[in-house]
Design a protein around this motif. Structure first.
Motif, PDB file in Angstrom:
ATOM      1  N   ALA A  35       0.827  -1.070  -0.129  1.00 20.07           N
ATOM      2  CA  ALA A  35      -0.073   0.000   0.146  1.00 20.07           C
ATOM      3  C   ALA A  35       0.909   1.247   0.178  1.00 20.07           C
ATOM      4  O   ALA A  35       1.806   1.321   0.755  1.00 20.07           O
ATOM      5  CB  ALA A  35      -0.877  -0.003   1.316  1.00 20.07           C
ATOM      6  N   GLY A  36       0.703   2.099  -0.794  1.00 17.20           N
ATOM      7  CA  GLY A  36       1.326   3.359  -1.048  1.00 17.20           C
ATOM      8  C   GLY A  36       2.728   3.450  -1.645  1.00 17.20           C
ATOM      9  O   GLY A  36       3.356   4.108  -1.951  1.00 17.20           O
ATOM     10  N   VAL A  37       3.035   2.116  -2.082  1.00 17.69           N
ATOM     11  CA  VAL A  37       4.259   1.865  -2.694  1.00 17.69           C
ATOM     12  C   VAL A  37       3.969   1.310  -4.173  1.00 17.69           C
ATOM     13  O   VAL A  37       4.494   1.999  -5.096  1.00 17.69           O
ATOM     14  CB  VAL A  37       5.056   0.893  -1.853  1.00 17.69           C
ATOM     15  N   THR A  38       3.360   0.215  -4.474  1.00 17.77           N
ATOM     16  CA  THR A  38       3.281  -0.411  -5.648  1.00 17.77           C
ATOM     17  C   THR A  38       2.361   0.238  -6.516  1.00 17.77           C
ATOM     18  O   THR A  38       1.450  -0.392  -7.115  1.00 17.77           O
ATOM     19  CB  THR A  38       2.807  -2.157  -5.805  1.00 17.77           C
ATOM     20  N   ILE A  39       2.605   1.471  -7.002  1.00 17.94           N
ATOM     21  CA  ILE A  39       1.889   2.268  -7.846  1.00 17.94           C
ATOM     22  C   ILE A  39       2.443   1.934  -9.403  1.00 17.94           C
ATOM     23  O   ILE A  39       3.456   1.311  -9.261  1.00 17.94           O
ATOM     24  CB  ILE A  39       2.301   3.879  -7.535  1.00 17.94           C
ATOM     25  N   PRO A  40       1.713   2.339 -10.466  1.00 19.43           N
ATOM     26  CA  PRO A  40       2.128   1.803 -11.453  1.00 19.43           C
ATOM     27  C   PRO A  40       3.569   1.906 -11.919  1.00 19.43           C
ATOM     28  O   PRO A  40       4.217   1.149 -12.445  1.00 19.43           O
ATOM     29  CB  PRO A  40       1.266   2.454 -12.691  1.00 19.43           C
ATOM     30  N   ALA A  41       3.951   3.407 -11.756  1.00 17.82           N
ATOM     31  CA  ALA A  41       5.488   3.579 -12.200  1.00 17.82           C
ATOM     32  C   ALA A  41       6.526   2.451 -11.668  1.00 17.82           C
ATOM     33  O   ALA A  41       7.589   2.065 -11.985  1.00 17.82           O
ATOM     34  CB  ALA A  41       5.971   5.009 -11.869  1.00 17.82           C
ATOM     35  N   LEU A  42       6.122   2.237 -10.133  1.00 16.61           N
ATOM     36  CA  LEU A  42       7.205   1.360  -9.710  1.00 16.61           C
ATOM     37  C   LEU A  42       7.079  -0.286  -9.879  1.00 16.61           C
ATOM     38  O   LEU A  42       8.133  -0.721 -10.122  1.00 16.61           O
ATOM     39  CB  LEU A  42       6.785   1.644  -7.978  1.00 16.61           C
ATOM     40  N   ARG A  43       5.860  -0.450 -10.352  1.00 18.25           N
ATOM     41  CA  ARG A  43       5.650  -1.803 -10.895  1.00 18.25           C
ATOM     42  C   ARG A  43       6.360  -1.867 -12.129  1.00 18.25           C
ATOM     43  O   ARG A  43       6.915  -2.961 -12.389  1.00 18.25           O
ATOM     44  CB  ARG A  43       4.163  -2.173 -11.074  1.00 18.25           C
ATOM     45  N   LEU A  44       6.222  -0.856 -12.928  1.00 11.31           N
ATOM     46  CA  LEU A  44       7.032  -1.028 -14.286  1.00 11.31           C
ATOM     47  C   LEU A  44       8.409  -0.957 -13.944  1.00 11.31           C
ATOM     48  O   LEU A  44       9.068  -1.845 -14.833  1.00 11.31           O
ATOM     49  CB  LEU A  44       6.743   0.383 -15.006  1.00 11.31           C
ATOM     50  N   LEU A  45       9.054  -0.163 -13.057  1.00 12.17           N
ATOM     51  CA  LEU A  45      10.333  -0.223 -12.862  1.00 12.17           C
ATOM     52  C   LEU A  45      10.816  -1.870 -12.368  1.00 12.17           C
ATOM     53  O   LEU A  45      11.685  -2.230 -12.868  1.00 12.17           O
ATOM     54  CB  LEU A  45      10.960   0.562 -11.585  1.00 12.17           C
ATOM     55  N   TYR A  46      10.132  -2.457 -11.265  1.00 19.18           N
ATOM     56  CA  TYR A  46      10.491  -3.942 -11.144  1.00 19.18           C
ATOM     57  C   TYR A  46      10.168  -4.897 -12.072  1.00 19.18           C
ATOM     58  O   TYR A  46      10.721  -6.021 -12.208  1.00 19.18           O
ATOM     59  CB  TYR A  46       9.647  -4.060  -9.676  1.00 19.18           C
ATOM     60  N   SER A  47       9.286  -4.523 -13.125  1.00 21.67           N
ATOM     61  CA  SER A  47       8.972  -5.296 -14.139  1.00 21.67           C
ATOM     62  C   SER A  47      10.241  -5.416 -15.077  1.00 21.67           C
ATOM     63  O   SER A  47      10.464  -6.431 -15.615  1.00 21.67           O
ATOM     64  CB  SER A  47       7.709  -4.978 -15.004  1.00 21.67           C
ATOM     65  N   LYS A  48      10.949  -4.062 -15.263  1.00 18.71           N
ATOM     66  CA  LYS A  48      12.225  -4.072 -16.107  1.00 18.71           C
ATOM     67  C   LYS A  48      13.227  -4.729 -15.349  1.00 18.71           C
ATOM     68  O   LYS A  48      14.072  -5.417 -16.131  1.00 18.71           O
ATOM     69  CB  LYS A  48      12.365  -2.641 -16.483  1.00 18.71           C
ATOM     70  N   LEU A  49      13.240  -4.805 -13.962  1.00 18.13           N
ATOM     71  CA  LEU A  49      13.980  -5.370 -13.271  1.00 18.13           C
ATOM     72  C   LEU A  49      13.875  -6.801 -13.218  1.00 18.13           C
ATOM     73  O   LEU A  49      14.608  -7.687 -12.647  1.00 18.13           O
ATOM     74  CB  LEU A  49      14.280  -4.944 -11.803  1.00 18.13           C
ATOM     75  N   GLY A  50      12.875  -7.541 -13.628  1.00 17.87           N
ATOM     76  CA  GLY A  50      12.794  -9.073 -13.689  1.00 17.87           C
ATOM     77  C   GLY A  50      11.401  -9.586 -12.939  1.00 17.87           C
ATOM     78  O   GLY A  50      11.329 -10.902 -13.233  1.00 17.87           O
ATOM     79  N   ALA A  51      10.708  -8.687 -12.295  1.00 18.27           N
ATOM     80  CA  ALA A  51       9.278  -9.454 -11.682  1.00 18.27           C
ATOM     81  C   ALA A  51       8.551 -10.112 -12.696  1.00 18.27           C
ATOM     82  O   ALA A  51       8.290  -9.806 -13.813  1.00 18.27           O
ATOM     83  CB  ALA A  51       8.685  -8.244 -11.202  1.00 18.27           C
ATOM     84  N   GLY A  52       8.172 -11.454 -12.177  1.00 18.77           N
ATOM     85  CA  GLY A  52       7.405 -12.275 -13.119  1.00 18.77           C
ATOM     86  C   GLY A  52       5.960 -11.851 -13.168  1.00 18.77           C
ATOM     87  O   GLY A  52       5.400 -12.131 -14.144  1.00 18.77           O
ATOM     88  N   ALA A  53       5.651 -11.276 -12.005  1.00 21.84           N
ATOM     89  CA  ALA A  53       4.099 -10.534 -11.933  1.00 21.84           C
ATOM     90  C   ALA A  53       4.359  -9.515 -10.970  1.00 21.84           C
ATOM     91  O   ALA A  53       5.204  -9.588 -10.107  1.00 21.84           O
ATOM     92  CB  ALA A  53       3.164 -11.624 -11.809  1.00 21.84           C
TER      93      ALA A  53
END
Ligand SMILES: Cc1cc2nc3c(=O)[nH]c(=O)nc-3n(C[C@H](O)[C@H](O)[C@H](O)COP(=O)(O)O)c2cc1C
Length: 370
Positions: A35-53
């Motif tokens: 909450a308050g952290v996994t906003i779209p921009a952060l999710r995109l960053l971690y997607s680029k760093l390799g998050a599977g979902a």
């Protein structure tokens, strides 16, 4: 160099698909809901760093329904012709999905199955890119508990199971997330998981802390392999994932996937390092990121936060990640101190863009400069 020009770190879904919770993912390392952290921009960053979902922040179903009512009133539409969320509302921003994100699981919370089901329908009406519906049965914070939601649902198993049944009927995989159940609760963690899976949950994520522990003490790491043995391929692990070794321990214990939470915020490169540790092919750029690369990631991230959530949030989020980046680089302490008092994104961006000054200055002091 922009991010898009860089080699993608993790293998693609096509290369190494894993089936987890009704989804085909590139790997079993997931970004947890925060909450308050996994906003779209952060999710995109971690997607680029390799998050599977990746998970959204927990989204209030009651909030979704209020937005829907307001929008209907504004648009003067009837019950059937709902337009749902008003443009630019907070709820809509929470449901936004950016191009390039890994598969997005929308995590919802409510204290009652009817509100949960109607809220989920709204969410799916707003965002067609959602691949699974998460249910928060884990949050221990008073403002969520007093609504009968989050970990309060562990006290009302039938409501929790009913929520799962109602969401399964909407056609997407359902991903409840719970905490370890202490003996004071009606069901053991094992029995609660069994009930959720019988109700149709595609997987159950378990955080091995009790609600009363909140985020203190240690997660019960031994609980997860026991659950994974009872429910093969159906259990995802959460709790104290601060190292590749811990993630591997959960996976080797039979968990289908591992969620990265505080560990990934403290060290954004935990994703690629863990992928490498697990034997995935990861480009050296991500395993040993240069200061320039880290800077380009951070600036890109800040711009994306700014565009989606505004400059104030960009400053907060970039400072949060800055403390985990440039690890071990001489001068980083000075850079962080300089950034600490900055309130404007433009100013922070300026400091970051010239951050080599801090690193050079430190070299001069240490006599390294020629
Ligand atoms: C700031 C913060 C926000 C969180 N928000 C959520 C949330 O919205 N939904 C949820 O299910 N868990 C939430 N959690 C719990 C995490 O997803 C995770 O289960 C927990 O932090 C344990 O993992 P860790 O010890 O590796 O951090 C939150 C945790 C933190 C620290």
């Amino acid at each position: 160099m922009t991010l898009d020009e860089l080699p993608v770190p993790p293998p693609s879904v096509a290369a190494h698909p894993v089936e987890i919770g009704g989804l085909r993912l590139a790997n079993p390392l997931l970004l947890a809901p925060l909450a308050g952290v996994t906003i779209p921009a952060l999710r995109l960053l971690y997607s680029k760093l390799g998050a599977g979902a990746v998970h959204t922040e927990m989204i209030s179903c009651a909030g979704l329904l209020v937005s829907e009512r307001q929008s209907r009133r504004r648009n003067n539409t009837g019950d059937e012709g709902y337009e749902i969320v008003s443009p630019g509302s907070k709820t809509e921003r929470m449901l936004a999905v950016l191009e390039g994100e890994s598969p997005v699981i929308a995590q919802l919370f409510a204290g009652d199955a009817e509100i949960m089901a109607r809220g989920a329908e709204c969410a799916l009406g707003v965002q067609s890119k959602i691949v699974a519906l998460g249910i928060n049965m884990a949050c221990p914070m008073p403002k969520v508990l007093k609504k009968g939601a989050g970990s309060k649902l562990l006290e009302r198993p039938e409501v929790a199971f009913d929520m799962v049944r109602r969401l399964v009927a909407l056609g997407l995989p359902v991903w409840p997330k719970i905490r370890k159940c202490p003996p004071t609760l009606p069901l053991t963690t094992e029995a609660f998981c069994e009930g959720l899976l019988e109700a149709g949950a595609a997987t159950v994520t378990v955080h091995g802390r009790t609600p009363a522990q909140r985020y203190t003490g240690e997660a019960d790491v031994s609980l997860l392999p026991r659950l994974a043995t009872l429910f093969p391929g159906k259990v995802c692990a959460s709790g104290d994932v601060f190292s590749p070794e811990r993630a591997a321990e959960y996976l080797n214990g039979g968990c289908a996937a591992v969620m990265f939470a505080r560990g990934a915020i403290a060290d954004p490169f935990l994703f690629p390092r863990t992928l490498a540790f697990l034997g995935y092919e990861v480009h050296n750029k991500y395993r040993n990121p240069s200061p320039d690369f880290q800077l380009s990631l951070l600036l890109d991230f800040g711009e994306n936060v700014c565009a989606g959530s505004g400059p104030r949030i960009a400053v907060l989020m970039v400072k949060r990640l800055l403390s985990g980046m440039f690890k071990g680089l001489p001068g980083i302490g000075e850079l962080r101190r300089a950034a600490a008092h900055i309130l404007s994104w433009k100013e922070l961006r300026g400091i970051l863009e010239t951050c080599e000054v801090y690193f050079e200055r430190r070299e001069e002091h240490s006599g390294c400069a020629s």
